[in-house]
Scaffold this motif. Structure first.
Motif, PDB file in Angstrom:
ATOM      1  N   ARG A  30     -12.471  15.684  18.914  1.00  7.07           N
ATOM      2  CA  ARG A  30     -12.988  17.034  19.089  1.00  7.07           C
ATOM      3  C   ARG A  30     -12.119  18.091  18.643  1.00  7.07           C
ATOM      4  NH1 ARG A  30     -15.742  16.298  24.956  1.00  7.07           N
ATOM      5  NH2 ARG A  30     -17.489  14.865  24.389  1.00  7.07           N
ATOM      6  N   ARG A  31     -10.799  17.772  18.395  1.00  7.97           N
ATOM      7  CA  ARG A  31      -9.965  18.661  17.784  1.00  7.97           C
ATOM      8  C   ARG A  31     -10.321  19.158  16.380  1.00  7.97           C
ATOM      9  NH1 ARG A  31      -4.627  14.917  18.480  1.00  7.97           N
ATOM     10  NH2 ARG A  31      -6.011  13.685  17.164  1.00  7.97           N
ATOM     11  N   VAL A  32     -11.199  18.368  15.614  1.00 10.33           N
ATOM     12  CA  VAL A  32     -11.415  18.816  14.224  1.00 10.33           C
ATOM     13  C   VAL A  32     -12.914  19.101  14.161  1.00 10.33           C
ATOM     14  CG1 VAL A  32      -9.291  17.735  13.356  1.00 10.33           C
ATOM     15  CG2 VAL A  32     -11.439  16.428  13.515  1.00 10.33           C
ATOM     16  N   TYR A  33     -13.532  18.597  15.079  1.00 15.75           N
ATOM     17  CA  TYR A  33     -15.113  18.705  14.878  1.00 15.75           C
ATOM     18  C   TYR A  33     -15.520  20.223  15.258  1.00 15.75           C
ATOM     19  CZ  TYR A  33     -20.132  17.746  16.093  1.00 15.75           C
ATOM     20  OH  TYR A  33     -21.438  17.834  16.077  1.00 15.75           O
ATOM     21  N   PRO A  34     -16.497  20.744  14.492  1.00 16.23           N
ATOM     22  CA  PRO A  34     -17.543  20.057  13.692  1.00 16.23           C
ATOM     23  C   PRO A  34     -17.054  20.321  12.204  1.00 16.23           C
ATOM     24  CG  PRO A  34     -18.192  22.367  13.881  1.00 16.23           C
ATOM     25  CD  PRO A  34     -16.855  22.152  14.747  1.00 16.23           C
ATOM     26  N   THR A  35     -16.107  20.836  11.721  1.00 20.06           N
ATOM     27  CA  THR A  35     -15.577  20.913  10.386  1.00 20.06           C
ATOM     28  C   THR A  35     -15.335  19.533   9.932  1.00 20.06           C
ATOM     29  OG1 THR A  35     -13.387  21.377  11.080  1.00 20.06           O
ATOM     30  CG2 THR A  35     -14.774  23.343  10.413  1.00 20.06           C
ATOM     31  N   GLU A  36     -14.906  18.699  10.699  1.00 18.91           N
ATOM     32  CA  GLU A  36     -14.915  17.168  10.017  1.00 18.91           C
ATOM     33  C   GLU A  36     -15.564  16.275  11.297  1.00 18.91           C
ATOM     34  OE1 GLU A  36     -11.067  14.374   8.621  1.00 18.91           O
ATOM     35  OE2 GLU A  36     -10.785  16.314   9.043  1.00 18.91           O
ATOM     36  N   VAL A  37     -15.984  15.138  11.025  1.00 20.03           N
ATOM     37  CA  VAL A  37     -16.405  14.324  11.711  1.00 20.03           C
ATOM     38  C   VAL A  37     -15.537  13.001  11.511  1.00 20.03           C
ATOM     39  CG1 VAL A  37     -18.299  12.796  12.657  1.00 20.03           C
ATOM     40  CG2 VAL A  37     -18.814  15.050  11.760  1.00 20.03           C
ATOM     41  N   ARG A  38     -14.674  12.783  12.652  1.00 24.05           N
ATOM     42  CA  ARG A  38     -13.670  11.918  12.558  1.00 24.05           C
ATOM     43  C   ARG A  38     -13.461  11.086  13.995  1.00 24.05           C
ATOM     44  NH1 ARG A  38      -8.160  14.393  10.865  1.00 24.05           N
ATOM     45  NH2 ARG A  38      -7.693  14.679  13.124  1.00 24.05           N
ATOM     46  N   PHE A  39     -13.475   9.827  13.941  1.00 22.33           N
ATOM     47  CA  PHE A  39     -13.270   9.259  15.247  1.00 22.33           C
ATOM     48  C   PHE A  39     -11.570   8.575  15.079  1.00 22.33           C
ATOM     49  CE2 PHE A  39     -17.492   9.193  14.590  1.00 22.33           C
ATOM     50  CZ  PHE A  39     -18.136   9.309  15.926  1.00 22.33           C
ATOM     51  N   VAL A  40     -11.148   8.546  16.421  1.00 23.84           N
ATOM     52  CA  VAL A  40      -9.947   8.076  16.754  1.00 23.84           C
ATOM     53  C   VAL A  40      -9.981   6.729  17.297  1.00 23.84           C
ATOM     54  CG1 VAL A  40      -7.706   8.130  18.009  1.00 23.84           C
ATOM     55  CG2 VAL A  40      -8.471  10.382  17.275  1.00 23.84           C
ATOM     56  N   THR A  41      -9.462   5.745  16.578  1.00 23.36           N
ATOM     57  CA  THR A  41      -9.733   4.344  17.149  1.00 23.36           C
ATOM     58  C   THR A  41      -8.484   3.873  17.808  1.00 23.36           C
ATOM     59  OG1 THR A  41     -11.144   3.822  15.243  1.00 23.36           O
ATOM     60  CG2 THR A  41     -10.019   1.939  16.389  1.00 23.36           C
ATOM     61  N   CYS A  42      -8.529   3.398  19.057  1.00 26.91           N
ATOM     62  CA  CYS A  42      -7.511   3.067  20.204  1.00 26.91           C
ATOM     63  C   CYS A  42      -7.582   1.443  19.969  1.00 26.91           C
ATOM     64  CB  CYS A  42      -7.451   3.625  21.347  1.00 26.91           C
ATOM     65  SG  CYS A  42      -7.590   5.410  21.404  1.00 26.91           S
ATOM     66  N   ASP A  43      -6.334   0.950  19.956  1.00 27.79           N
ATOM     67  CA  ASP A  43      -6.258  -0.659  20.008  1.00 27.79           C
ATOM     68  C   ASP A  43      -5.766  -1.168  21.088  1.00 27.79           C
ATOM     69  OD1 ASP A  43      -6.856  -1.110  17.033  1.00 27.79           O
ATOM     70  OD2 ASP A  43      -4.806  -0.263  16.461  1.00 27.79           O
ATOM     71  N   ASN A  44      -5.491  -0.241  22.034  1.00 23.94           N
ATOM     72  CA  ASN A  44      -4.853  -0.508  23.355  1.00 23.94           C
ATOM     73  C   ASN A  44      -5.321   0.896  24.405  1.00 23.94           C
ATOM     74  OD1 ASN A  44      -2.304   0.973  23.572  1.00 23.94           O
ATOM     75  ND2 ASN A  44      -2.062  -0.243  21.862  1.00 23.94           N
ATOM     76  N   VAL A  56      -7.767  14.665  22.196  1.00 29.05           N
ATOM     77  CA  VAL A  56      -8.663  14.299  21.259  1.00 29.05           C
ATOM     78  C   VAL A  56      -9.961  14.401  21.778  1.00 29.05           C
ATOM     79  CG1 VAL A  56      -9.723  12.087  20.272  1.00 29.05           C
ATOM     80  CG2 VAL A  56      -7.130  12.573  20.151  1.00 29.05           C
ATOM     81  N   THR A  57      -9.910  14.272  23.159  1.00 31.79           N
ATOM     82  CA  THR A  57     -11.398  14.588  24.035  1.00 31.79           C
ATOM     83  C   THR A  57     -11.085  15.255  25.090  1.00 31.79           C
ATOM     84  OG1 THR A  57     -13.433  13.774  24.933  1.00 31.79           O
ATOM     85  CG2 THR A  57     -11.510  12.161  25.326  1.00 31.79           C
ATOM     86  N   GLN A  58     -11.894  16.192  25.600  1.00 30.03           N
ATOM     87  CA  GLN A  58     -11.587  17.040  26.966  1.00 30.03           C
ATOM     88  C   GLN A  58     -13.040  17.362  27.503  1.00 30.03           C
ATOM     89  OE1 GLN A  58     -13.192  18.927  24.161  1.00 30.03           O
ATOM     90  NE2 GLN A  58     -11.289  18.561  23.508  1.00 30.03           N
ATOM     91  N   SER A  59     -12.904  18.169  28.349  1.00 33.51           N
ATOM     92  CA  SER A  59     -13.987  18.433  29.405  1.00 33.51           C
ATOM     93  C   SER A  59     -14.435  17.113  30.043  1.00 33.51           C
ATOM     94  CB  SER A  59     -15.085  19.042  28.635  1.00 33.51           C
ATOM     95  OG  SER A  59     -16.441  19.408  29.567  1.00 33.51           O
ATOM     96  N   ALA A  60     -15.816  16.439  30.076  1.00 34.61           N
ATOM     97  CA  ALA A  60     -15.762  15.532  30.697  1.00 34.61           C
ATOM     98  C   ALA A  60     -15.827  14.225  29.957  1.00 34.61           C
ATOM     99  CB  ALA A  60     -17.492  15.348  31.235  1.00 34.61           C
ATOM    100  N   GLY A  61     -15.341  14.513  28.631  1.00 35.35           N
ATOM    101  CA  GLY A  61     -15.072  13.219  27.758  1.00 35.35           C
ATOM    102  C   GLY A  61     -13.901  12.291  28.119  1.00 35.35           C
ATOM    103  N   PRO A  62     -12.834  12.852  28.787  1.00 36.75           N
ATOM    104  CA  PRO A  62     -11.773  11.925  29.330  1.00 36.75           C
ATOM    105  C   PRO A  62     -12.377  10.898  30.447  1.00 36.75           C
ATOM    106  CG  PRO A  62     -10.972  14.112  29.296  1.00 36.75           C
ATOM    107  CD  PRO A  62     -12.460  14.301  28.938  1.00 36.75           C
ATOM    108  N   TYR A  63     -13.332  11.316  31.271  1.00 36.84           N
ATOM    109  CA  TYR A  63     -13.951  10.390  32.177  1.00 36.84           C
ATOM    110  C   TYR A  63     -14.637   9.112  31.619  1.00 36.84           C
ATOM    111  CZ  TYR A  63     -13.995  14.767  34.929  1.00 36.84           C
ATOM    112  OH  TYR A  63     -13.493  15.889  35.420  1.00 36.84           O
ATOM    113  N   THR A  64     -15.347   9.388  30.367  1.00 46.90           N
ATOM    114  CA  THR A  64     -15.849   8.419  29.590  1.00 46.90           C
ATOM    115  C   THR A  64     -14.665   7.461  28.888  1.00 46.90           C
ATOM    116  OG1 THR A  64     -17.883   9.418  29.433  1.00 46.90           O
ATOM    117  CG2 THR A  64     -17.372   7.737  27.923  1.00 46.90           C
ATOM    118  N   ALA A  65     -13.836   8.081  28.410  1.00 46.30           N
ATOM    119  CA  ALA A  65     -12.609   7.780  27.799  1.00 46.30           C
ATOM    120  C   ALA A  65     -12.120   6.715  28.606  1.00 46.30           C
ATOM    121  CB  ALA A  65     -11.796   8.400  26.838  1.00 46.30           C
ATOM    122  N   ALA A  66     -11.721   6.896  29.901  1.00 50.81           N
ATOM    123  CA  ALA A  66     -11.014   6.368  30.844  1.00 50.81           C
ATOM    124  C   ALA A  66     -11.552   4.922  31.198  1.00 50.81           C
ATOM    125  CB  ALA A  66     -10.789   6.901  32.145  1.00 50.81           C
ATOM    126  N   GLY A  67     -13.181   5.313  31.495  1.00 55.22           N
ATOM    127  CA  GLY A  67     -13.766   3.847  31.814  1.00 55.22           C
ATOM    128  C   GLY A  67     -13.685   2.944  30.467  1.00 55.22           C
TER     129      GLY A  67
END
Length: 350
Positions: A30-44, A56-67
């Motif tokens: 979300r740091r670059v959206y919407p001028t760029e649609v990019r995903f950060v891939t986490c290996d761990n 990279v994500t904020q608001s309620a996004g971290p709740y989903t990211a944590a799960g």
């Protein structure tokens, strides 16, 4: 499962918030959206925690990211003994929950839910990562549903052809309140302060509103008072990172000054969300201060001379005297009576 994200903007679709698959977690940047649609891939899971810390994500996004990060942690320890798995998941949960201090209480509830699911899965022989993933998707669907109820109460406060000012990016409530307004044929127009330094209002709230077919105008963070006066703002609304039982709310820095302006111009301010039972009063909340250099630049471009200092409190505190109502899934409460929310049964939100 009937998915509640139907009809919502691209960035609110479940797969575009955070998603676990094939031993990795993918998070929309979300740091670059919407001028760029990019995903950060986490290996761990450590990379997931770092992505949350790095906004990279904020608001309620971290709740989903944590799960999803907990599902990834389960994948990481899949060949360990039962005791080692629980120990590993406990450590992973602590790291994920504390990626950002101000929301650590809510993030802790997320990982605790994942740990309960993991223990049940171990007893039944179910794969841990699949069990936690499915739990996270169901929790996300439940959260969208609950916020959908909040949106119905909030939409009651919108005039048929009203002007609504927002603050920062309220994630689910932004999409759900606009979905509800559309269902009622309420032709509201949004005015979004840009929300420096990450510009969540300009890039995220405005994008969701435009994606869902609404008239939306972005203003800079020093324009809310004048805009309220000249554009006849009917309602100011925001989500909250914390809703304390003493009626104080914590939200993205800048909320307080807009609330003050709203009070002066007699514009009602409705904050949305689920009260935090573990925050009896505002003294228990730790306000996160981020890297001050982020204030000295915008999207990677430095705006100041070397030697100029910055100050970046990420949140501010709005007292109950400036809040017209706390909009919950149980109705609109007075900020002086938030405790009433817990007088009846509260379902597990996370």
């Amino acid at each position: 499962m009937e998915r509640v994200d139907e009809g919502l903007a691209f960035m609110l679709k479940y797969e575009n918030v955070a998603w676990y698959e094939d031993g990795k977690v993918r998070i929309l940047d979300r740091r670059v959206y919407p001028t760029e649609v990019r995903f950060v891939t986490c290996d761990n899971h450590g990379q997931v925690a770092q992505a949350v810390a790095d906004m990279v994500t904020q608001s309620a996004g971290p709740y989903t990211a944590a799960g999803m990060g907990m599902a990834l942690a389960a994948h990481e320890c899949r060949d360990s003994s039962s005791k080692e798995k629980i120990d590993y998941l406990n450590k992973a949960g602590h790291r994920l929950a504390n990626a950002r201090p101000t929301t650590a209480n809510r993030m802790s509830l997320v990982v605790k839910g994942c740990l309960k699911v993991a223990k049940r899965a171990m007893e039944s022989g179910e794969k841990l990562d699949e069990a936690i993933f499915n739990h996270t998707v169901n929790a996300m669907n439940n959260r969208y549903s609950r916020i959908g109820i909040v949106a119905k109460y909030l939409a009651d406060m919108f005039p048929e052809n009203g002007n609504v000012m927002t603050q920062c990016f309220g994630e689910t409530i932004v999409g759900m309140m606009l979905k509800e307004a559309k269902n009622r044929n309420k032709n509201v127009k949004l005015f979004c302060p840009e929300t420096r330094p990450y510009l969540q209002g300009a890039r995220l709230t405005a994008s969701v509103a435009y994606d869902q077919g609404f008239d939306v105008t972005v203003i800079t963070d020093n324009m809310p008072a004048f805009t309220m006066k000249t554009k006849n703002i009917d309602v100011f609304t925001s989500a909250a990172d914390s809703i304390c039982l003493d009626g104080h709310i914590v939200n993205k820095v800048g909320t307080l000054q807009i609330a003050i302006a709203a009070k002066y111009f007699q514009v009602p301010y409705f904050v949305t969300g689920i009260p935090d039972k573990d925050y009896k009063n505002i003294s228990q909340v730790k306000i996160e201060e981020r890297d001050p250099n982020q204030v000295l630049e915008c999207r990677g471009i430095k705006n100041t001379m070397d030697g100029v200092k910055g100050y970046y409190p990420s949140f501010d505190i709005t007292p109950p005297s400036l809040i017209s109502g706390v909009v919950t899934d149980k109705g609109i409460l007075s900020p002086y009576d938030v405790n009433r929310y817990f007088e009846t049964k509260v379902e597990d939100y996370y």
